[in-house]
Structures are given as C-alpha cells and as structure tokens.
Design an enzyme around this catalytic site. Sequence first.
Site, PDB file in Angstrom:
ATOM      1  N   ARG A 106    -125.747 -21.012   3.750  1.00 51.67           N
ATOM      2  CA  ARG A 106    -127.205 -20.936   3.897  1.00 51.67           C
ATOM      3  C   ARG A 106    -127.853 -21.463   2.624  1.00 51.67           C
ATOM      4  O   ARG A 106    -127.547 -20.983   1.525  1.00 51.67           O
ATOM      5  CB  ARG A 106    -127.627 -19.494   4.145  1.00 51.67           C
ATOM      6  CG  ARG A 106    -129.127 -19.391   4.269  1.00 51.67           C
ATOM      7  CD  ARG A 106    -129.579 -18.098   4.848  1.00 51.67           C
ATOM      8  NE  ARG A 106    -131.015 -18.004   4.766  1.00 51.67           N
ATOM      9  CZ  ARG A 106    -131.712 -16.994   5.241  1.00 51.67           C
ATOM     10  NH1 ARG A 106    -131.089 -16.001   5.848  1.00 51.67           N
ATOM     11  NH2 ARG A 106    -133.000 -16.969   5.125  1.00 51.67           N
ATOM     12  N   ARG A 119    -129.782 -20.282  11.308  1.00 46.50           N
ATOM     13  CA  ARG A 119    -129.017 -20.168  10.065  1.00 46.50           C
ATOM     14  C   ARG A 119    -127.582 -19.737  10.334  1.00 46.50           C
ATOM     15  O   ARG A 119    -127.289 -19.085  11.330  1.00 46.50           O
ATOM     16  CB  ARG A 119    -129.703 -19.224   9.087  1.00 46.50           C
ATOM     17  CG  ARG A 119    -129.799 -17.762   9.411  1.00 46.50           C
ATOM     18  CD  ARG A 119    -131.054 -17.289  10.129  1.00 46.50           C
ATOM     19  NE  ARG A 119    -132.311 -17.787   9.678  1.00 46.50           N
ATOM     20  CZ  ARG A 119    -133.181 -17.095   8.952  1.00 46.50           C
ATOM     21  NH1 ARG A 119    -132.913 -15.881   8.576  1.00 46.50           N
ATOM     22  NH2 ARG A 119    -134.334 -17.619   8.640  1.00 46.50           N
ATOM     23  N   ASP A 122    -127.553 -14.563   8.166  1.00 44.98           N
ATOM     24  CA  ASP A 122    -128.747 -13.863   7.682  1.00 44.98           C
ATOM     25  C   ASP A 122    -128.350 -12.403   7.471  1.00 44.98           C
ATOM     26  O   ASP A 122    -127.810 -11.773   8.378  1.00 44.98           O
ATOM     27  CB  ASP A 122    -129.855 -13.970   8.745  1.00 44.98           C
ATOM     28  CG  ASP A 122    -131.170 -13.382   8.257  1.00 44.98           C
ATOM     29  OD1 ASP A 122    -131.490 -13.519   7.067  1.00 44.98           O
ATOM     30  OD2 ASP A 122    -131.888 -12.794   9.087  1.00 44.98           O
ATOM     31  N   ASP A 124    -130.100  -8.941   6.312  1.00 44.90           N
ATOM     32  CA  ASP A 124    -131.350  -8.249   5.971  1.00 44.90           C
ATOM     33  C   ASP A 124    -131.043  -6.804   5.609  1.00 44.90           C
ATOM     34  O   ASP A 124    -130.231  -6.147   6.278  1.00 44.90           O
ATOM     35  CB  ASP A 124    -132.322  -8.262   7.158  1.00 44.90           C
ATOM     36  CG  ASP A 124    -132.957  -9.630   7.368  1.00 44.90           C
ATOM     37  OD1 ASP A 124    -133.058 -10.390   6.384  1.00 44.90           O
ATOM     38  OD2 ASP A 124    -133.336  -9.928   8.510  1.00 44.90           O
TER      39      ASP A 124
HETATM   40  N1  ATP Z   1    -135.786  -5.528   3.477  1.00 46.87           N
HETATM   41  C1  ATP Z   1    -135.599  -6.831   3.198  1.00 46.87           C
HETATM   42  N2  ATP Z   1    -134.431  -7.460   3.512  1.00 46.87           N
HETATM   43  C2  ATP Z   1    -134.267  -8.768   3.254  1.00 46.87           C
HETATM   44  N3  ATP Z   1    -135.189  -9.566   2.656  1.00 46.87           N
HETATM   45  C3  ATP Z   1    -136.354  -8.979   2.331  1.00 46.87           C
HETATM   46  C4  ATP Z   1    -136.618  -7.611   2.589  1.00 46.87           C
HETATM   47  N4  ATP Z   1    -137.881  -7.313   2.150  1.00 46.87           N
HETATM   48  C5  ATP Z   1    -138.377  -8.429   1.643  1.00 46.87           C
HETATM   49  N5  ATP Z   1    -137.474  -9.447   1.735  1.00 46.87           N
HETATM   50  C6  ATP Z   1    -137.740 -10.811   1.260  1.00 46.87           C
HETATM   51  O1  ATP Z   1    -137.951 -11.648   2.365  1.00 46.87           O
HETATM   52  C7  ATP Z   1    -137.666 -12.983   1.957  1.00 46.87           C
HETATM   53  C8  ATP Z   1    -137.312 -13.823   3.165  1.00 46.87           C
HETATM   54  O2  ATP Z   1    -136.088 -13.344   3.693  1.00 46.87           O
HETATM   55  P1  ATP Z   1    -135.351 -14.122   4.853  1.00 46.87           P
HETATM   56  O3  ATP Z   1    -135.257 -15.565   4.511  1.00 46.87           O
HETATM   57  O4  ATP Z   1    -134.078 -13.377   5.143  1.00 46.87           O
HETATM   58  O5  ATP Z   1    -136.423 -13.935   6.035  1.00 46.87           O
HETATM   59  P2  ATP Z   1    -136.181 -14.257   7.527  1.00 46.87           P
HETATM   60  O6  ATP Z   1    -134.814 -13.778   7.894  1.00 46.87           O
HETATM   61  O7  ATP Z   1    -136.506 -15.698   7.827  1.00 46.87           O
HETATM   62  O8  ATP Z   1    -137.285 -13.370   8.262  1.00 46.87           O
HETATM   63  P3  ATP Z   1    -137.297 -11.806   8.485  1.00 46.87           P
HETATM   64  O9  ATP Z   1    -137.540 -11.176   7.124  1.00 46.87           O
HETATM   65  O10 ATP Z   1    -138.413 -11.605   9.447  1.00 46.87           O
HETATM   66  O11 ATP Z   1    -135.964 -11.400   9.053  1.00 46.87           O
HETATM   67  C9  ATP Z   1    -136.552 -12.868   0.933  1.00 46.87           C
HETATM   68  O12 ATP Z   1    -136.719 -13.765  -0.100  1.00 46.87           O
HETATM   69  C10 ATP Z   1    -136.613 -11.414   0.466  1.00 46.87           C
HETATM   70  O13 ATP Z   1    -136.907 -11.305  -0.908  1.00 46.87           O
HETATM   71  N1  PH2 Z   2    -131.868 -13.069  18.249  1.00 46.81           N
HETATM   72  C1  PH2 Z   2    -132.203 -13.176  16.964  1.00 46.81           C
HETATM   73  N2  PH2 Z   2    -133.295 -13.878  16.620  1.00 46.81           N
HETATM   74  C2  PH2 Z   2    -133.651 -13.959  15.306  1.00 46.81           C
HETATM   75  C3  PH2 Z   2    -132.872 -13.336  14.308  1.00 46.81           C
HETATM   76  C4  PH2 Z   2    -131.718 -12.636  14.700  1.00 46.81           C
HETATM   77  O1  PH2 Z   2    -130.990 -12.067  13.851  1.00 46.81           O
HETATM   78  N3  PH2 Z   2    -131.422 -12.557  16.028  1.00 46.81           N
HETATM   79  N4  PH2 Z   2    -133.238 -13.425  12.995  1.00 46.81           N
HETATM   80  C5  PH2 Z   2    -134.339 -14.072  12.663  1.00 46.81           C
HETATM   81  C6  PH2 Z   2    -134.766 -14.092  11.246  1.00 46.81           C
HETATM   82  O2  PH2 Z   2    -134.361 -13.002  10.566  1.00 46.81           O
HETATM   83  C7  PH2 Z   2    -135.192 -14.764  13.610  1.00 46.81           C
HETATM   84  N5  PH2 Z   2    -134.756 -14.640  14.957  1.00 46.81           N
END
Ligand code: ATP
Ligand code: PH2
Length: 195
Positions: A106, A119, A122, A124
């Site tokens: 990534r 991606r 991911d 989170d």
């Molecule tokens: N609880 C958290 N877990 C992961 N990233 C976080 C969290 N809170 C804030 N962030 C921030 O969010 C930013 C974007 O993260 P990321 O690229 O994983 O988002 P995304 O997967 O596209 O969207 P989403 O956050 O909706 O899943 C990161 O740079 C990180 O610092």
């Molecule tokens: N089904 C599914 N969709 C997504 C997902 C994911 O983990 N599963 N993560 C995203 C960004 O965090 C955006 N969309």
Amino acid sequence: MNRRLAQGFSDDMPASSSAETVAVIAIGANLGDRQATMTAALEELARLPLTTRVVASAPIETVALTLDGPDEEAPAYLNAVALVTTRLAPSVLLGFLHAIEEAHGRPPRRVDDLRWQSRTLDLDLIAYGDVRSADPALTLPHPRAGERTFVLEPWLQVDPEAVLPGVGRVHDLLAALREAEAEADAESAPEGGAQ
Ligand SMILES: Nc1ncnc2c1ncn2[C@@H]1O[C@H](COP(=O)(O)OP(=O)(O)OP(=O)(O)O)[C@@H](O)[C@H]1O
Ligand SMILES: Nc1nc2c(c(=O)[nH]1)N=C(CO)CN2
C-alpha cells in the site's frame, strides 16, 4: 518484517501504555492475493513488540463500499477483525499498522489521497479498550465503525459481548444496520415482487 517494523519508532510518544489493552483492528483487502495478504498481516500483528495475543475472525467476502455507495463492479473485499492484546500505546500501534500496510504494497498516505480507494491492505484501529479520542490523526473509536457491517459482523464473531465505546453493543448496532438494509431493499424492490 521490514526494517521500520523491526526497529519500531523513534518518535517522542511513549511506546507503551502501562496496562495490557485489547485493541480491535479491522482488516480489509480487495487487491492482489487477499487471503495471503491477510494471513501475513495477522502473523505480523502477532509478532509486534509488547503484544501477547491475536484472535482473528474468519474472513468474510464483502461488496466494496465506495464514496458513491456499494459497488458490485469493484473488486470485492475480504474483511476480518482481530483482537490484539498489547501494551503498545494507541498511536504507536497505529504507526505499526501503517508500516504493515506499506510492507504489503500500500503506498504511503498523501494528503491529497482519495478516500476509500481499492487497496492491497487496510488496517483500521476500531477501538483501543474504551479509550475515546477526537484527534483526526487517531480518532477512537473509529468514527465510521458503527455504520459498517463489514466491521461489526466479524467483530461480533470474535467477541459476542463487544461494545463500541460510547456508541453501544455491537450486536444491537449490527441488528439495526441489517434492519435498515432490509427496509431499503424492500422499498427499492419492484411492486408486486420479483418477476
Ligand atoms: N481509528 C483510526 N484508525 C485508522 N486510521 C485513523 C483512525 N483515526 C484517524 N485515522 C487517520 O485516518 C487517515 C486515513 O486512514 P485510511 O487511509 O486508512 O482511511 P480509509 O481507509 O481510506 O477510510 P476510513 O478511515 O473511512 O476507513 C490516517 O492517516 C489516520 O491517521
Ligand atoms: N467492503 C468494504 N468496503 C470498503 C472497505 C472495506 O474494508 N470493506 N474499506 C474502505 C476504506 O476503509 C472502503 N470500502
């Protein structure tokens, strides 16, 4: 494990919290060999410093959620949730999660990145014990977790009593989401049922 992961981080932030905490990590992958990436990422989580236990759900296949809604044409995701028992502080743990993502292809995040792109991996941080934080760099619990069946369903699998801190029981949140989905499906179905 890459060098950054092996060495850890040299920031000012404390590397550990005093007590063991269960962190809830959502894992998603929709590009490449999704299962192999997920298996490797779980192994890397288990090898993190100050981390004693990783319990992972089975993976589930899910339709990609994009900024325009669910997209059946986009590559489907494998999603899972891992409960990680650790003394790493939350921000340090998030740094390790980013390093694991990058080790699996990534690209590093940029400010102009589009959100929710496909991606290879991911990771989170959904919750860290019952810690609450409004910091945009690390919001806890994850602000969108309660709206995501692809997070709640595997989380419930590994912890039937799970609670999203400040929001409610994962069981109840999932039931409410499924009810809303069923109502939306019924409203969009053609009158008179399927032909
Ligand atoms: N609880 C958290 N877990 C992961 N990233 C976080 C969290 N809170 C804030 N962030 C921030 O969010 C930013 C974007 O993260 P990321 O690229 O994983 O988002 P995304 O997967 O596209 O969207 P989403 O956050 O909706 O899943 C990161 O740079 C990180 O610092
Ligand atoms: N089904 C599914 N969709 C997504 C997902 C994911 O983990 N599963 N993560 C995203 C960004 O965090 C955006 N969309």
